[in-house]
Scaffold this motif. Sequence first.
Motif, PDB file in Angstrom:
ATOM      1  N   ALA A 178      -2.994   6.910  -5.777  1.00  0.00           N
ATOM      2  CA  ALA A 178      -3.434   5.469  -4.463  1.00  0.00           C
ATOM      3  C   ALA A 178      -2.474   6.043  -3.409  1.00  0.00           C
ATOM      4  O   ALA A 178      -3.259   5.046  -2.278  1.00  0.00           O
ATOM      5  N   THR A 179      -1.750   6.669  -3.432  1.00  0.00           N
ATOM      6  CA  THR A 179      -1.947   8.378  -1.497  1.00  0.00           C
ATOM      7  C   THR A 179      -3.208   8.290  -1.382  1.00  0.00           C
ATOM      8  O   THR A 179      -4.242   7.969   0.100  1.00  0.00           O
ATOM      9  N   VAL A 180      -3.826   8.755  -2.133  1.00  0.00           N
ATOM     10  CA  VAL A 180      -5.204   9.562  -1.609  1.00  0.00           C
ATOM     11  C   VAL A 180      -6.283   8.224  -1.318  1.00  0.00           C
ATOM     12  O   VAL A 180      -7.199   8.443  -0.356  1.00  0.00           O
ATOM     13  N   ALA A 181      -5.611   7.300  -1.961  1.00  0.00           N
ATOM     14  CA  ALA A 181      -6.817   6.250  -1.487  1.00  0.00           C
ATOM     15  C   ALA A 181      -6.777   5.340  -0.896  1.00  0.00           C
ATOM     16  O   ALA A 181      -7.175   5.126   0.186  1.00  0.00           O
ATOM     17  N   CYS A 182      -5.374   4.942  -0.689  1.00  0.00           N
ATOM     18  CA  CYS A 182      -4.982   4.387   1.003  1.00  0.00           C
ATOM     19  C   CYS A 182      -5.576   4.834   2.065  1.00  0.00           C
ATOM     20  O   CYS A 182      -6.206   4.819   3.482  1.00  0.00           O
ATOM     21  N   LEU A 183      -4.513   5.776   2.262  1.00  0.00           N
ATOM     22  CA  LEU A 183      -4.249   7.302   3.656  1.00  0.00           C
ATOM     23  C   LEU A 183      -6.271   7.710   3.772  1.00  0.00           C
ATOM     24  O   LEU A 183      -6.847   7.970   4.496  1.00  0.00           O
ATOM     25  N   GLY A 184      -6.375   8.359   2.764  1.00  0.00           N
ATOM     26  CA  GLY A 184      -7.890   8.835   2.679  1.00  0.00           C
ATOM     27  C   GLY A 184      -8.858   7.531   3.066  1.00  0.00           C
ATOM     28  O   GLY A 184      -9.967   7.985   3.494  1.00  0.00           O
ATOM     29  N   LEU A 185      -9.167   6.501   2.429  1.00  0.00           N
ATOM     30  CA  LEU A 185     -10.140   5.348   3.084  1.00  0.00           C
ATOM     31  C   LEU A 185      -9.578   5.235   4.001  1.00  0.00           C
ATOM     32  O   LEU A 185     -10.309   3.755   4.651  1.00  0.00           O
ATOM     33  N   GLY A 186      -8.406   5.215   4.883  1.00  0.00           N
ATOM     34  CA  GLY A 186      -8.896   4.499   5.788  1.00  0.00           C
ATOM     35  C   GLY A 186      -7.222   3.554   6.698  1.00  0.00           C
ATOM     36  O   GLY A 186      -7.403   3.084   7.708  1.00  0.00           O
ATOM     37  N   VAL A 187      -6.261   3.723   5.632  1.00  0.00           N
ATOM     38  CA  VAL A 187      -5.649   2.183   5.730  1.00  0.00           C
ATOM     39  C   VAL A 187      -4.174   2.600   6.389  1.00  0.00           C
ATOM     40  O   VAL A 187      -4.267   3.741   6.867  1.00  0.00           O
TER      41      VAL A 187
ATOM     42  N   ASN B 203       1.584   9.231   5.613  1.00  0.00           N
ATOM     43  CA  ASN B 203       2.207  10.248   4.659  1.00  0.00           C
ATOM     44  C   ASN B 203       3.547  10.584   4.389  1.00  0.00           C
ATOM     45  O   ASN B 203       3.830  10.871   3.277  1.00  0.00           O
ATOM     46  N   ILE B 204       4.149  11.202   5.635  1.00  0.00           N
ATOM     47  CA  ILE B 204       5.556  11.911   4.631  1.00  0.00           C
ATOM     48  C   ILE B 204       6.533  10.745   4.285  1.00  0.00           C
ATOM     49  O   ILE B 204       6.659  11.754   3.205  1.00  0.00           O
ATOM     50  N   GLY B 205       6.931  10.289   4.384  1.00  0.00           N
ATOM     51  CA  GLY B 205       6.684   8.421   3.128  1.00  0.00           C
ATOM     52  C   GLY B 205       6.225   9.290   1.480  1.00  0.00           C
ATOM     53  O   GLY B 205       7.749   9.578   0.579  1.00  0.00           O
TER      54      GLY B 205
ATOM     55  N   HIS C 164       0.625  -1.189  -0.043  1.00  0.00           N
ATOM     56  CA  HIS C 164       0.112  -0.274  -0.129  1.00  0.00           C
ATOM     57  C   HIS C 164       0.716   1.262   0.412  1.00  0.00           C
ATOM     58  O   HIS C 164       2.223   1.584   0.450  1.00  0.00           O
ATOM     59  N   SER C 165       0.715   2.118  -0.475  1.00  0.00           N
ATOM     60  CA  SER C 165       1.394   3.686  -0.737  1.00  0.00           C
ATOM     61  C   SER C 165       0.447   4.690   0.534  1.00  0.00           C
ATOM     62  O   SER C 165       0.156   5.280   0.420  1.00  0.00           O
ATOM     63  N   VAL C 166       1.754   3.891   1.350  1.00  0.00           N
ATOM     64  CA  VAL C 166       1.817   4.178   2.867  1.00  0.00           C
ATOM     65  C   VAL C 166       3.332   4.822   2.956  1.00  0.00           C
ATOM     66  O   VAL C 166       3.919   3.991   2.627  1.00  0.00           O
ATOM     67  N   GLY C 167       3.294   5.006   4.207  1.00  0.00           N
ATOM     68  CA  GLY C 167       4.978   6.042   5.122  1.00  0.00           C
ATOM     69  C   GLY C 167       4.981   5.195   6.523  1.00  0.00           C
ATOM     70  O   GLY C 167       3.769   4.655   6.730  1.00  0.00           O
ATOM     71  N   ARG C 168       5.889   4.835   6.750  1.00  0.00           N
ATOM     72  CA  ARG C 168       6.426   4.472   8.181  1.00  0.00           C
ATOM     73  C   ARG C 168       6.463   5.561   9.105  1.00  0.00           C
ATOM     74  O   ARG C 168       6.962   5.431  10.100  1.00  0.00           O
ATOM     75  N   GLU C 169       6.473   6.711   8.939  1.00  0.00           N
ATOM     76  CA  GLU C 169       6.565   7.470   9.825  1.00  0.00           C
ATOM     77  C   GLU C 169       5.819   7.918  10.567  1.00  0.00           C
ATOM     78  O   GLU C 169       6.073   8.376  11.694  1.00  0.00           O
ATOM     79  N   GLY C 170       4.629   7.888  10.135  1.00  0.00           N
ATOM     80  CA  GLY C 170       3.401   7.996  10.896  1.00  0.00           C
ATOM     81  C   GLY C 170       3.380   6.988  11.692  1.00  0.00           C
ATOM     82  O   GLY C 170       3.545   7.209  12.858  1.00  0.00           O
ATOM     83  N   PRO C 171       2.956   5.635  11.723  1.00  0.00           N
ATOM     84  CA  PRO C 171       3.409   4.552  12.129  1.00  0.00           C
ATOM     85  C   PRO C 171       4.800   4.935  13.757  1.00  0.00           C
ATOM     86  O   PRO C 171       4.157   4.697  14.762  1.00  0.00           O
TER      87      PRO C 171
ATOM     88  N   GLY D  32       4.013   0.832  -2.368  1.00  0.00           N
ATOM     89  CA  GLY D  32       5.056   0.399  -1.277  1.00  0.00           C
ATOM     90  C   GLY D  32       5.624   2.109  -0.845  1.00  0.00           C
ATOM     91  O   GLY D  32       4.990   3.331  -0.804  1.00  0.00           O
ATOM     92  N   ILE D  33       5.927   2.527   0.359  1.00  0.00           N
ATOM     93  CA  ILE D  33       6.518   3.034   0.410  1.00  0.00           C
ATOM     94  C   ILE D  33       7.563   4.523  -0.512  1.00  0.00           C
ATOM     95  O   ILE D  33       7.242   5.049  -0.698  1.00  0.00           O
ATOM     96  N   GLY D  34       8.475   3.547  -1.345  1.00  0.00           N
ATOM     97  CA  GLY D  34       8.815   3.848  -2.850  1.00  0.00           C
ATOM     98  C   GLY D  34      10.287   4.905  -2.478  1.00  0.00           C
ATOM     99  O   GLY D  34      10.823   5.109  -2.879  1.00  0.00           O
TER     100      GLY D  34
END
Length: 586
Positions: free
Chosen positions: A332-341, A345-347, A141-148, A303-305
């Motif tokens: 991809a990022t809007v779909a993943c983060l906007g839908l709650g994955v 988002n920093i990555g 998924h198009s999300v980062g690891r920094e928020g977690p 992925g983070i990319g």
Amino acid sequence: MRKNNLKQRIHLWSGDQLEQLRLHLARHDALLQLSLLGLLTGLLAGTVIVLFRMVVEQTQAGFLADGLPENYEALSPWLRFLLPIAGALIIALFFHLYAKGETVLGVTYVMERMAYHQGYLTFRSFVLQFVGAAAAIISGHSVGREGPHILLGAVAGSLLGQRLFLPNNSIRTLVGCGTAAGIAASFNTPLAGVIFALEVVMMEYSLVSFIPVILAAVTATGISIAAFGNAPAFEIPPMTLPSLAEIPVVLLLGLLVGGLSALFIQLMQMTMARVTRVAFWRRVLAAGVLMGVVGFLVPQAMGIGYDTVNSALLGELGITLLMVILVAKVLATVACLGLGVPGGNIGPLLFLGGCLGSLTGQIATHVFHHETLDVGFYALLGMGAMMGATLQAPLAALTAMMELTHSPQTIMPGMLVIVVAGLTVSELFRKESLFLTLMRAIGKDYDTNPVMLALRRAGVASVMHTRFVRPDRRISRDKAEALLRDQPEWLLIQGDERPVGLMPAVDLVRFLKTEEGITVSQIDLLEIPGQRVDVAPIYLQATLQEALERLNRGAEALYVERMTAPGIRRIYGVLTREQLESAYKL
């Protein structure tokens, strides 16, 4: 018998010491004690984050080709389609079984708990973030690891403070320490972690918060270096601005990044507003399908990319491919983060900024025939500008840009591009930071009023009156005279079950000196002439902000208490509105 007596004495001594620590930490200047707690928070947070990174990276290396953590491009198209869906199914099932309605995580959750719950984070959020973010990142998924990482570090600090029953102002500082540790251990960027924690989460710069946060970031970075080494996140050659003639290109990049940042914030806002009432499992599964489609067509967006970002920094991606990747990553990022994955988002922001910067540099080279123009240099500027503009955190972005690449030569152009991008977002497009936008999307606000910030820094124990006595409502003259021998300032009048009023001791002294007082043998403290106010309880851990809110709800004065044993409450002091107001006017 002697052993038992010794154990009891040690237990009482340690309990007294901890009680004194709690009372001292309520002060706004308890620097040494907070520094030690910040060090411990950094140790806990760094260990947790290293464990998280190991779980994610070792799992990715186990099934991706050549053992590379983000080599999704080597997978077959159908595997790239199915992998995000499988990850979404795992997340949906785990949250269905364990979340109990707690689905908003990451930095937004930390800020919400700081604004409305005095930094009290839950162990449930820790488990949800660890498992959910790991599943999301591993499945592409198009999300980062920094928020977690930020949430995991913040929870470590918060739970430490809660376990020790520390005052809430100290717990807030430990959340800031954990936040800094999360960023620092994520990238080996201790200074960026410190500035991010102070600039975004705590929104204050003071010595008593600055030093503990520094110690937490340094400790977490040391643990990360011990586990993963000290190499920068992106391996690039030294970069600098070749000529002042390229300043117009830097300004243009700032405008473009500002426009992309505003678009990203708007898309996130629209998406979250439309899916708020949709069940979490439906949203996550929809995100998995959309990510699968993007992964099938454009694997570089999965992925983070960071591998793609590194290629952009080295100028290895062409104009057409960069355009495709840029559009795919935004969607991809809007779909993943906007839908709650449950990811960060920093990555993705660094990814988007790097691609747009590289694209701008290549187009400028072709249009203006700048032979000396370094495409990677503009990719680096784009990364810092995108992070700074979207999060409205210019100092954190500038510092991260330098620490991520070990390129201090980029300070001057970096400052310029970040300021232009930030002004474009805030003044031209009238957008707030992404985090504040997401807070408003879930119906919350983040108060940055200077008075409120000052009140949050101190606990009620730091300003409460401790020279008080607790007489019953009706007392004899002899009892009254005995109470006054210790020269108390206040009489906290005790009712049948709890205190029912607060009275200045001088009023009782005045009454006893009158003729009426001379002849009275039984005194009713609620009937004699004098000033009396209604009282309400407030916990010892509370901040001055909480005390003000309690007074504004109708109480005239407060008595400060803590439960020392089941059913037993100890009262430590009393607090009036005048006393509280004088504390924050100093």
